[in-house]
Design a protein around this motif. Structure first.
Motif: not given
Length: 106
Positions: A6-8, A10-11
């Motif tokens: 999920r970080r991808t 968000r970034e």
């Protein structure tokens, strides 16, 4: 399905903080994430049943249209293990510049 990472997403959103469509993009990505997290796909036919506009590129590669096809999200899916790996996200224009079968998240 378990989604990595999920970080991808968000970034990608953070990089577009000044964009006028950032709120709509966030809503679209959040909706996609929640839907896919709850999915129990066993094959690409089940993906197409829920996402008619998704493109099945290979046995394990799927491209989703995000926010009215303004953005593209490329994932790899392991149906047996119920895992979705986010490989790439970008604008429709940027999508035309990548090889969807081999692109990897940097």
């Amino acid at each position: 399905m378990r989604i990595i990472a999920r970080r991808t997403l968000r970034e990608f959103l953070e990089a577009r903080a000044a964009s006028k469509d950032q709120r709509a993009l966030k809503a679209a990505l959040d909706a996609w994430f929640d839907e896919v997290r709850k999915a129990k796909w066993r094959n690409s036919t089940e993906v197409k049943r829920h996402y008619a506009t998704a493109s099945i590129v290979a046995a394990d590669r799927v491209v989703f249209n995000i926010k009215g096809n303004d953005y593209r999200l490329v994932v790899a899916v392991d149906y047996e293990k119920s895992i979705v790996w986010i490989k790439w996200i970008g604008t429709h224009k940027d999508y035309d510049e990548i090889d969807v079968r081999t692109v990897q998240h940097e």
